[in-house]
Design a protein around this motif. Structure first.
Motif, short mmCIF file in Angstrom:
data_model
loop_
_atom_site.label_atom_id
_atom_site.label_comp_id
_atom_site.label_asym_id
_atom_site.label_seq_id
_atom_site.Cartn_x
_atom_site.Cartn_y
_atom_site.Cartn_z
N ASN A 13 38.00 42.79 36.39
CA ASN A 13 38.32 42.03 36.77
C ASN A 13 38.43 40.69 36.47
O ASN A 13 39.11 39.60 36.18
N ARG A 17 41.65 38.50 37.51
CA ARG A 17 40.27 37.36 37.56
C ARG A 17 40.78 37.93 39.90
O ARG A 17 40.90 36.76 40.57
N GLU A 19 39.21 38.24 43.13
CA GLU A 19 37.81 38.56 43.40
C GLU A 19 38.13 39.52 44.83
O GLU A 19 38.75 40.06 45.77
#
Length: 96
Positions: A13, A17, A19
């Motif tokens: 993550n 990045r 979600e």
């Protein structure tokens, strides 16, 4: 979510990045292909019979050829409303 999958998503993550969105159990039909692509394709193929695999492939190529990027874009973006409906209804999003 399975522990290994969850661990992999969480460890990547920071780098990617991503979600991570909640996803109700047993809702595989939230894939855009299920509600945006296969529905119209099923309507197109309904009642048809093909002599050979080549005939089927040719028909599919002709069906897909005129689809432009907007067709696929609409499918991806409509996922948001399908996903929200599913979450809001706690997974009971199938209209009966």
């Amino acid at each position: 979510m399975r522990p290994l999958i969850q661990q992999t998503l969480n460890s990547n993550n920071a780098t990617l990045r991503w979600e991570i969105l909640p996803h109700p159990a047993h809702s595989p039909d939230l894939a855009p292909s299920d509600f945006h692509l296969f529905g119209p394709l099923k309507l197109h193929l309904g009642g048809m019979a093909f002599e050979t695999k080549g005939d089927l492939v040719g028909d599919l190529k002709n069906w897909f050829a005129p689809l432009d990027l907007d067709f696929f874009r609409v499918g991806i973006y409509s996922l948001l409303s399908h996903w929200k409906k599913c979450i809001d209804l706690h997974g009971n999003y199938v209209e009966e």
